[in-house]
Design an enzyme around this catalytic site. Structure first.
Site, mmCIF file in Angstrom:
data_model
loop_
_atom_site.group_PDB
_atom_site.id
_atom_site.type_symbol
_atom_site.label_atom_id
_atom_site.label_comp_id
_atom_site.label_asym_id
_atom_site.label_seq_id
_atom_site.Cartn_x
_atom_site.Cartn_y
_atom_site.Cartn_z
ATOM 1 N N GLU A 170 8.977 6.408 1.379
ATOM 2 C CA GLU A 170 10.109 5.656 0.828
ATOM 3 C C GLU A 170 11.365 5.828 1.691
ATOM 4 O O GLU A 170 12.356 5.142 1.495
ATOM 5 C CB GLU A 170 10.388 6.100 -0.625
ATOM 6 C CG GLU A 170 10.763 7.560 -0.830
ATOM 7 C CD GLU A 170 9.535 8.472 -0.987
ATOM 8 O OE1 GLU A 170 8.560 8.318 -0.213
ATOM 9 O OE2 GLU A 170 9.572 9.347 -1.871
ATOM 10 N N CYS B 78 5.076 17.342 12.988
ATOM 11 C CA CYS B 78 4.136 18.338 12.466
ATOM 12 C C CYS B 78 3.543 19.167 13.598
ATOM 13 O O CYS B 78 2.953 20.206 13.356
ATOM 14 C CB CYS B 78 3.019 17.657 11.696
ATOM 15 S SG CYS B 78 1.949 16.697 12.755
ATOM 16 N N LYS C 259 0.792 2.921 1.104
ATOM 17 C CA LYS C 259 2.043 3.323 0.424
ATOM 18 C C LYS C 259 2.835 4.126 1.452
ATOM 19 O O LYS C 259 2.627 5.316 1.616
ATOM 20 C CB LYS C 259 1.708 4.174 -0.810
ATOM 21 C CG LYS C 259 2.756 4.208 -1.905
ATOM 22 C CD LYS C 259 4.105 4.750 -1.505
ATOM 23 C CE LYS C 259 4.170 6.250 -1.291
ATOM 24 N NZ LYS C 259 5.469 6.690 -0.709
HETATM 25 P P1 NAD Z 1 6.167 14.484 1.827
HETATM 26 O O1 NAD Z 1 5.028 15.331 1.450
HETATM 27 O O2 NAD Z 1 7.489 14.702 1.148
HETATM 28 O O3 NAD Z 1 5.824 12.930 1.585
HETATM 29 C C1 NAD Z 1 4.640 12.359 2.067
HETATM 30 C C2 NAD Z 1 4.217 11.220 1.134
HETATM 31 O O4 NAD Z 1 3.927 11.762 -0.161
HETATM 32 C C3 NAD Z 1 5.293 10.152 0.937
HETATM 33 O O5 NAD Z 1 4.684 8.884 0.966
HETATM 34 C C4 NAD Z 1 5.870 10.475 -0.441
HETATM 35 O O6 NAD Z 1 6.303 9.326 -1.132
HETATM 36 C C5 NAD Z 1 4.711 11.124 -1.166
HETATM 37 N N1 NAD Z 1 5.138 12.185 -2.108
HETATM 38 C C6 NAD Z 1 6.213 13.002 -1.998
HETATM 39 N N2 NAD Z 1 6.248 13.868 -3.031
HETATM 40 C C7 NAD Z 1 5.165 13.598 -3.797
HETATM 41 C C8 NAD Z 1 4.650 14.170 -5.001
HETATM 42 N N3 NAD Z 1 5.263 15.171 -5.616
HETATM 43 N N4 NAD Z 1 3.517 13.641 -5.515
HETATM 44 C C9 NAD Z 1 2.864 12.612 -4.912
HETATM 45 N N5 NAD Z 1 3.324 12.055 -3.758
HETATM 46 C C10 NAD Z 1 4.455 12.534 -3.210
HETATM 47 O O7 NAD Z 1 6.310 14.602 3.421
HETATM 48 P P2 NAD Z 1 7.466 14.049 4.355
HETATM 49 O O8 NAD Z 1 8.697 14.879 4.167
HETATM 50 O O9 NAD Z 1 7.586 12.589 4.242
HETATM 51 O O10 NAD Z 1 6.823 14.354 5.796
HETATM 52 C C11 NAD Z 1 6.959 15.564 6.459
HETATM 53 C C12 NAD Z 1 5.763 16.462 6.244
HETATM 54 O O11 NAD Z 1 4.584 15.813 6.717
HETATM 55 C C13 NAD Z 1 5.845 17.751 7.043
HETATM 56 O O12 NAD Z 1 5.381 18.808 6.240
HETATM 57 C C14 NAD Z 1 4.932 17.519 8.217
HETATM 58 O O13 NAD Z 1 4.419 18.688 8.809
HETATM 59 C C15 NAD Z 1 3.854 16.705 7.592
HETATM 60 N N6 NAD Z 1 3.123 15.942 8.587
HETATM 61 C C16 NAD Z 1 1.845 16.332 8.872
HETATM 62 C C17 NAD Z 1 1.124 15.658 9.848
HETATM 63 C C18 NAD Z 1 -0.292 16.046 10.179
HETATM 64 O O14 NAD Z 1 -0.993 15.231 10.761
HETATM 65 N N7 NAD Z 1 -0.755 17.234 9.846
HETATM 66 C C19 NAD Z 1 1.709 14.581 10.535
HETATM 67 C C20 NAD Z 1 3.013 14.219 10.195
HETATM 68 C C21 NAD Z 1 3.712 14.900 9.209
#
Ligand code: NAD
Length: 497
Positions: A177, A282, A174
């Site tokens: 989006e 990140c 998944k």
């Molecule tokens: P996000 O948490 O908004 O979304 C990540 C995924 O979760 C997406 O597929 C989204 O559809 C889903 N999602 C969003 N809200 C949700 C909810 N309430 N319930 C269930 N699923 C939900 O993250 P983002 O903005 O896409 O990515 C950026 C974040 O990811 C930053 O915090 C970054 O630090 C982190 N990140 C961490 C790593 C790591 O390896 N530690 C690597 C890359 C990014």
């Protein structure tokens, strides 16, 4: 370009029956690139059922065959690296060079997956008791699912499904989006590489689709990457539903600058690691900790940051691209305003950034704060934009203390010319990925991506040997072969003899 992005279920790209859609936009222009459908519950169920059916045959496919699929896949990814990067740049706004890097870091994981037979080897001990041998096999666990963030739409899906599938599992992805076209392109190439039907499925959507995966009874393991609150939710819900979960989360990464460091290197690396990819990494450096007289370099850091500016992906002069959405930009501007209100000194303010010819882009200019204290929201929260905070400490011990008190533990680095300071730092710092004169120490795939504390929930980390453990189960066999007459009477003890 497709008007509506297909799902990929049972080896076929299909148009979703969903009426709920989201426009996928170019963040430099707001132009709609495609429409993303939110997969229905029935489609999610079909995707999982297809993965479950296929597991029984895929797990029996000889390991070298599975490795050969990965060999063909990494070759195709390399051939198409630039066209994947172009799609990636359009939907994320990343500069072309950065997009190529995003694809490349994913290809490296696929290369590693080509070595799956060695990675899955078990252990043996002969004669654990008289004429009895013990040995272990590593076996796949079943249907695995991956949920990915927007900021690395090639690399992070490639952290997940190639290794899981090489281990003999089947997979449901998944993607974010916000930039789903890149993962669909990765899927097309996986099909071209010869992936059998049902080994990989891609369903699109947002939180409802994530929740459907977290609670689906036929999914054994969930790999997640995203923000801290969502990672916590995924970890809690997934484990509550008795799944294995690895959840990589957000961060606040500090770089310690010792007064004996090479000043030019410090300045160049601070600018690149805080503003590169618009700060949407990140592992971005978001806090520079100047030790002692190194604080005297802050004006030169400001000067160097002021010299870089964002722009469109296909302009080589662009240091970085736009933020992913207007909402992400507004969130960052909110932090910049809060930082000023809370009393930090804003030495460089990127709030009013414009780019000629792109009036609608989500631009934020480089932003620098000094006199930052740990109770400020700009210090406590992950800003995820081109914003660098400067903190000052009198010595290395207090720099280490500051970092260890921060709840996140994804990455950190130290710039110094002292081996003693570097050794002390690497040993005492409570962070899982450490750079010495390297600002963004992302490990290559033969290691694992080892964030700690609030930056990771789970036991086994992404890629490398740890991911192979995550996607497999160990079966231990204890064996005895008789070549003589059975002794009289049953053996009632558990002692091996
Ligand atoms: P996000 O948490 O908004 O979304 C990540 C995924 O979760 C997406 O597929 C989204 O559809 C889903 N999602 C969003 N809200 C949700 C909810 N309430 N319930 C269930 N699923 C939900 O993250 P983002 O903005 O896409 O990515 C950026 C974040 O990811 C930053 O915090 C970054 O630090 C982190 N990140 C961490 C790593 C790591 O390896 N530690 C690597 C890359 C990014």
């Amino acid at each position: 370009m497709a008007d509506r992005l297909p799902l990929f279920i049972g080896g076929k790209f299909i148009d979703s029956e969903s009426n709920e859609t989201l426009a996928v936009t170019n963040p430099a222009t707001q132009e709609t690139l495609t429409e993303l459908p939110f997969a229905t519950q029935a489609e999610i169920d079909r995707a999982v059922a297809s993965a479950k059916d296929t597991f029984s045959t895929w797990r029996e496919t000889p390991t070298p065959e599975r490795a050969r699929l990965m060999l063909r896949y990494q070759d195709l990814l390399k051939q198409h690296q630039n066209d994947i990067a172009r799609t990636l740049s359009q939907e994320t706004g990343k500069t072309f060079a950065d997009a190529q890097g995003d694809v490349w870091r994913g290809i490296e994981v696929v290369e590693h997956a080509c070595n799956i037979a060695s990675l899955m080897m078990g252990e043996t001990v002969e004669n654990v008791a008289g004429r009895i041998d013990s040995y272990s096999y590593t076996q796949p666990i079943g249907v695995c699912a991956g949920i990915t963030p927007f900021n690395f739409p090639a690399m992070i899906p490639l952290w997940m499904f190639p290794l899981a599938i090489a281990c003999g599992n089947t997979f449901v992805l998944k993607p974010s989006e916000q930039d789903p076209m890149t993962p669909n392109r990765l899927t097309e190439l996986f099909v071209e590489a010869g992936a059998p039907e049902g080994v990989l499925q891609v369903i699109h959507g947002g939180k409802d689709q994530v929740n459907a995966l977290l609670t689906h009874p036929d999914i054994r393991a969930i790999s997640f990457v995203g923000s801290v609150p969502v990672a916590q939710h995924v970890y809690r819900t997934g484990t509550q539903h008795l799944k294995r979960v690895q959840a990589m989360a957000g961060a606040k990464n500090h770089m310690v600058v010792m007064p004996d460091a090479n000043k030019d290197q410090v300045i160049n690396n601070l600018v690149g690691s805080s503003c590169g990819a618009a700060g949407q990494r990140c592992m971005a450096i978001s806090v520079a900790v100047f030790v002692g007289e190194a604080a005297g370099w802050i004006p030169e850091v400001r000067e160097a940051m002021a010299a870089v500016s964002p722009g469109p992906w296909d302009d080589e002069q662009s240091a970085y691209g736009p933020q992913i959405t207007p909402e992400a930009k507004e969130r960052i501007l909110g932090f910049i305003a809060a930082g000023k209100k809370e009393g930090a000194d804003c030495l460089l303010d990127g709030s009013d950034c414009t780019v000629e010819g792109y009036p609608d882009g989500n631009w934020v200019g480089p932003t620098l704060f000094s006199n930052v204290s740990t109770d400020m929201s700009i210090y406590q929260e992950e800003i995820f934009g081109p914003v660098l905070l400067c903190a000052e400490t009198p010595d290395l011990d207090s720099a280490i203390g500051l970092i260890n008190d921060n709840p996140y533990g994804n990455g950190t680095s130290i710039f110094t010319s002292s081996g003693g300071a570097a050794r002390k730092f690497q040993h005492e710092i409570d962070v899982g990925q450490v750079g010495i004169n390297i600002p963004i120490p992302v490990p290559l795939p033969f290691f694992s991506f080892t964030g700690w504390r609030q930056s990771f929930f789970g036991d086994q980390h992404a890629y490398g040997k740890q991911a192979v453990k995550f996607y497999t189960e160990t079966k231990t066999v204890t064996a005895r072969w008789f070549d003589d007459v059975a002794p009289a009477g049953p053996n009632m003890t558990i002692k091996l003899s």
